[in-house]
Structures are given as structure tokens and as C-alpha cells.
Design a protein around this motif. Structure first.
Motif, mmCIF file in Angstrom:
data_model
loop_
_atom_site.group_PDB
_atom_site.id
_atom_site.type_symbol
_atom_site.label_atom_id
_atom_site.label_comp_id
_atom_site.label_asym_id
_atom_site.label_seq_id
_atom_site.Cartn_x
_atom_site.Cartn_y
_atom_site.Cartn_z
ATOM 1 N N UNK A 10 0.818 -1.219 0.000
ATOM 2 C CA UNK A 10 0.000 0.000 0.000
ATOM 3 C C UNK A 10 0.849 1.266 0.000
ATOM 4 N N UNK A 11 0.269 2.331 -0.506
ATOM 5 C CA UNK A 11 0.959 3.612 -0.608
ATOM 6 C C UNK A 11 0.612 4.484 0.593
ATOM 7 N N UNK A 12 1.639 5.137 1.157
ATOM 8 C CA UNK A 12 1.429 6.130 2.214
ATOM 9 C C UNK A 12 1.212 7.474 1.534
ATOM 10 N N UNK A 13 -0.041 7.829 1.342
ATOM 11 C CA UNK A 13 -0.370 8.987 0.535
ATOM 12 C C UNK A 13 -0.096 10.284 1.286
ATOM 13 N N UNK A 14 0.336 11.319 0.568
ATOM 14 C CA UNK A 14 0.614 12.610 1.204
ATOM 15 C C UNK A 14 -0.662 13.419 1.403
ATOM 16 N N UNK A 15 -0.508 14.588 2.044
ATOM 17 C CA UNK A 15 -1.633 15.506 2.183
ATOM 18 C C UNK A 15 -2.657 15.014 3.197
ATOM 19 N N UNK A 16 -3.914 15.328 2.905
ATOM 20 C CA UNK A 16 -5.005 15.004 3.844
ATOM 21 C C UNK A 16 -5.739 13.738 3.416
ATOM 22 N N UNK A 17 -4.995 12.702 3.071
ATOM 23 C CA UNK A 17 -5.602 11.440 2.635
ATOM 24 C C UNK A 17 -5.869 10.500 3.805
ATOM 25 N N UNK A 18 -5.890 11.007 5.022
ATOM 26 C CA UNK A 18 -6.091 10.178 6.203
ATOM 27 C C UNK A 18 -7.572 9.810 6.358
#
Length: 522
Positions: free
Chosen positions: A392-400
């Protein structure tokens, strides 16, 4: 086969030229012309040699490892406008201009090397260069000794030339402590101007017109001054390719049988950390005094977590889970180590540090089984439109995603609108991650989810255990591009830790339902 080699050393280990790295063949050509021109008009033999050089194919370039200053150096330079202040030197501050330079820093003991092969101008009877080529090449070697700068006027330099055999050239380049740039026929991120037919005449014409750029015209009782910009020199843009160095390793058991020692898929970050730290310690022992470069190249972060080097200059460790078959268990048996051409460390030193590295119950062993790499789109022919994450990708920004307390799953359950909003934010973060990874291809569609796309995969939550990546920011991603994209493809903030590894989907057919009126025969 022989080669004409020009070696150039800069006195201070700084290069202030703008717009090119390494210093282009055009800069060297101009420096040669400027050096020989200090003594007045050029001799016929010098002119003939320079015109011969501009007809040769673009040279190979070897440049020392360098880093560019993050901040600029501010210089105040007086303008060529002394008449505006009446010629008074005490008033020069009124006509000065501020310029910012971002020099490249490198080891001044390592020369820049420019290599022209002479085999293309060979005689009909043998492979040695003909007499005219030999004479012109030796004349260029003599002209190189008159060179006094390369780049800007403050980049003082000296040079020497030599004619060597192909074997001597290969031996020299194999031990050169820097990067090799070769002319490329395809596209490249590095394009350098190079001499071509007419370059010498364009420089001569520019020099003549430079002395005539100001003209005084009598207008009644007054005189008017007109300025005409000298013509620019004529050079051709040449793409230069300095490919990264890639080595495939296998995780083998430290037993006589040396069978595979698979590593769990969900512990990919732990594997990368162990390999990275082991290589760092090996290099610190072998390369005394280069601890800062070692940490920048392999760790890439300062103790406070901020970047210490641009991502494109870092060593990349890519664990490769076993895929390609329905029954593949997706455990990690192979690792690829990529060293970019702009890395502050030599590629052979980096590969030596990883070769034979001990991990828990496994030894990293160099492998020649390159055919496995095709599963991840490696190679010039590996271009695909649809890509899916294996890790899985640890996405940047406000993808939480909003975290739900395990004991309150029913009370804090998410509605459809909230889930759709989270997925929309994650899809936006995927586009940002693509920009960070240098992927510019237009995107047709994006899918994000916590579950794997394949039955042998794993959900995103176990990948976060014991890492600095929160499970709420991990997503499995499927991307469909408008045009085929070349691998390997890694996305997200964890792409240097083994997360965000994607694999192409081959021969994918979208689900289509067809309704038709058909009558079975009686």
C-alpha cells in the motif's frame, strides 16, 4: 580505434555556469576558442582543427560527483554604463546589479573528461585514423593547454589533451570516480548544447559584431547611441543519458543449500530499514570521512525528519514480492537496489555494501535472474496503462481516514458520504504522489481501497505496525493512465521504505455486459 580525450580541472572545485550540468561540450568548445584567441587572430592550422572538431559526433562526458548549493550566493556586479554616472568610480554603486549564483561543488582533484572517438573518420585500409584526423586531434590537444576558464569568468581552469586507445579509455572510465554521460538518440532529462557544423563561424561572427554593438548616429546637433545585440552562437541540443545503476539481489538462507529465505510481505518497511542501516555501517567503515554523503544518499533525512537531499539523488531499495502466478504467496525473495547517476556515492561502492549483507536468517546475494523484473514493468519495453499496488501507498496531504475506536465501531460507523469524501481526498493525494514521483502521464481513473486487489495480498493495516506510517494514511491504489507508463512505479511518502510498489495489470479487460436477441434453433 583511438579517442581524443580532453581533461579539464577547475581550480576551486566550483562551477558557476547556469543551465547545464555537466558543463556542456559547447562550453568547452567556446573555452578552446577563447583560449587560443588571446594571442590574436587564429592560425590556419588552429582554425582547421576547430572546424574539424565541430564536425565530430557529440562527445562522451565524464563529470565528478557534485552537489548544488541550496541557497544562492549574492554578487553585486557593476553595469557597463559608466557614462550614466559621469565616469566617477566612487558612484559605481548606483549602477550595480545584484545577481544570484548557485554553484556546483565537487572535488577539484577529479577532472571533467570529454571523449571523441576517432573511428568514424577512419581510412579505407585499416581502423586507425587517417593522417588528417591525427594531425587535427593533436592540434586540439595543443589548443587545450591554452584554456584558462570553463563556465563563467570566475571558474578558472586548465586542461590537457591526449590520444589514447580504446582499451586505455575503457580502463580509465571503469575506475573514474564520477558519472558518465553518453549521447542518446532518445529522450532524456539532460540536454546539452554541442558543437556542430557552423559553430566556429558563429563564434567568430559574434566576436566581430560584439565590437560593433554600439553605433553613434549624428542627428542634427546631437549624437544618438544605438545598441544591437550580437547574434547568438550556433550549437545543436543533444540529449545525454546517464542511466542509473541497478542490481538485483536474492534473499538466500545461510546454509549449504542456499535456498530462498522469504521475508513476510507486511514487514517490508522493516526489511528496507535493516538493509539500509547495514549498508550505511559498511560504507562508514570503508569510506572514512564520507559519513555525511552516506547518510544523504541512503537515509535522505536529517535527524529532525526534514529532507537532506533531493529524492531523485537517493539510493532506492525496492523489495520485490513474488507475483506473476495465481498461487504466488507474495512473500519477498528479491530486492533491487538502484543508484541514480547523480548520487553522491559511486554505484560500485553502494552495490558492494549490499552484496553479502546479513539480514535475519538471510544473506543478500547478487542475482542474474533479471527476467523476474518484468513482473514490475522494468525494462524499455515495460509500458502499461493499468497499475495496482502490491504494497500500500502512504499517501501525502489530507488522505487520512478517520480513525474509529475499536470499542465504538457501531457507534462511530462511517456513512456513505463520509467514505466517498475520504476516497475522493485519497484520489487527489494519488495525483500529488504521482507528481512527487515524476510521473506526468495523464490519468484516466483512480481506485482506492483498504483491501488488496489480489487474493494473495494483504490489507493495509498490518503494514503500519512498528513503522512511522499511520495505518489511516495507507491505501491500495489502482491507476489507469491515458497512455502506457514505464516501470518501475513507486508512489507515496513511503516509496523509499518499500511501500507504494505497483505492478502492471496485463491484458486487463473491463467487465462488459452484452444483451442481444438470440433464438436457439429448433
Amino acid at each position: 580505434m583511438t579517442a581524443l580525450v580532453i581533461n579539464v580541472r577547475l581550480h576551486d572545485g566550483r562551477y558557476h555556469g547556469e543551465g547545464d550540468w555537466p558543463p556542456s561540450p559547447a562550453r568547452l568548445f567556446q573555452a578552446l576558442v577563447a583560449g587560443v584567441g588571446l594571442g590574436g587572430p587564429l592560425a590556419n592550422a588552429d582554425t582547421a582543427a576547430l572546424k574539424w572538431l565541430e564536425k565530430q559526433k557529440p562527445p562522451l562526458i565524464a563529470a565528478p560527483l557534485a552537489r548544488q548549493a541550496q541557497g544562492g550566493v549574492l554578487f553585486y556586479v557593476p553595469n557597463n554604463d559608466g557614462d550614466a554616472i559621469g565616469g566617477g568610480p566612487l558612484k559605481v554603486a548606483k549602477i550595480r546589479t545584484a545577481k544570484v549564483f548557485r554553484p556546483y561543488f565537487f572535488d577539484p582533484a577529479v577532472p571533467f573528461v570529454y571523449v571523441w572517438t576517432l573511428s568514424e573518420q577512419q581510412s579505407d585500409n585499416d581502423c586507425a585514423p587517417n593522417d588528417d584526423d591525427e594531425a587535427h586531434a593533436r592540434r586540439i590537444c595543443a589548443l587545450a593547454e591554452r584554456l584558462y576558464q570553463l563556465g563563467r569568468g570566475i571558474d578558472m581552469a586548465w586542461a590537457w589533451g591526449e590520444i589514447i586507445s580504446k582499451e586505455e579509455l575503457e580502463d580509465y572510465l571503469s575506475t573514474y570516480p564520477g558519472r558518465i554521460y553518453r549521447p542518446s538518440t532518445g529522450g532524456s532529462s539532460t540536454t546539452l548544447p554541442s558543437p556542430c557544423l557552423g559553430s566556429f563561424e558563429s563564434l567568430k561572427r559574434r566576436h566581430e559584431d560584439f565590437g560593433k554593438r554600439f553605433k553613434y548616429i549624428h542627428d542634427g546637433k546631437d549624437w544618438k547611441v544605438t545598441f544591437q545585440q550580437p547574434p547568438r552562437p550556433h550549437f545543436q541540443p543533444i540529449p545525454y543519458n546517464s542511466p542509473l545503476s541497478r542490481q538485483l539481489y536474492e534473499l538466500r538462507a545461510p546454509t549449504p543449500e542456499a535456498s530462498f529465505a522469504p521475508w513476510p510481505l507486511t514487514r517490508v518497511v522493516d526489511l528496507v530499514t535493516k538493509l539500509r542501516d547495514g549498508a550505511v555501517e559498511r560504507l562508514k567503515t570503508a569510506l572514512q570521512g564520507k559519513e555525511a554523503d552516506i547518510r544523504r544518499a541512503l537515509v535522505g533525512r536529517k535527524p529532525d525528519g526534514t529532507n537532506d537531499i533531493s529524492p531523485e539523488h537517493r539510493v532506492r531499495i525496492i523489495p520485490l514480492p513474488s507475483i506473476g502466478h495465481f498461487y504466488a504467496d507474495r512473500q519477498i525473495r528479491r530486492v533491487v537496489v538502484e543508484v541514480p547517476p547523480t548520487c553522491p556515492l559511486r554505484a560500485d561502492d553502494v552495490h558492494w555494501a549490499f552484496s553479502g549483507l546479513d539480514v535475519v536468517n538471510a544473506v543478500l546475494t547478487p542475482s542474474g535472474a533479471g527476467e523476474f523484473l518484468r513482473h514490475y514493468g522494468f525494462g524499455d519495453d515495460g509500458r502499461y496503462r493499468v497499475w495496482r499496488t502490491v504494497t500500500p501507498a502512504a499517501l501525502p496531504g489530507n488522505a487520512w481516514r478517520r480513525r474509529i475506536e475499536p470499542t465504538r465501531k457501531l457507534d462511530e460507523a462511517k456513512g456513505g458520504n463520509e467514505r466517498a469524501a475520504e476516497q475522493m481526498q485519497a484520489a487527489t493525494a494519488v495525483c500529488q504522489a504521482l507528481r512527487h514521483a515524476g510521473v506526468r502521464a495523464p490519468v484516466e481513473s483512480i481506485r482506492v481501497q483498504r483491501e488488496p486487489f489480489e487474493s494473495a495480498g494483504s490489507r493495509v493495516e498490518p503494514f503500519a505496525e512498528g513503522t512511522r506510517f499511520a495505518k489511516e494514511r495507507l491505501w491500495h491504489v489502482e491507476i489507469t493512465f491515458d497512455a502506457p507508463v514505464k516501470g518501475p512505479l513507486l508512489l507515496g511518502d513511503g516509496r523509499f521504505c518499500g511501500l507504494g510498489l505497483m505492478a502492471p495489470v496485463r491484458d486487463m479487460v473491463r467487465g462488459v455486459q452484452v444483451f442481444c436477441n438470440y433464438h436457439w434453433p429448433d
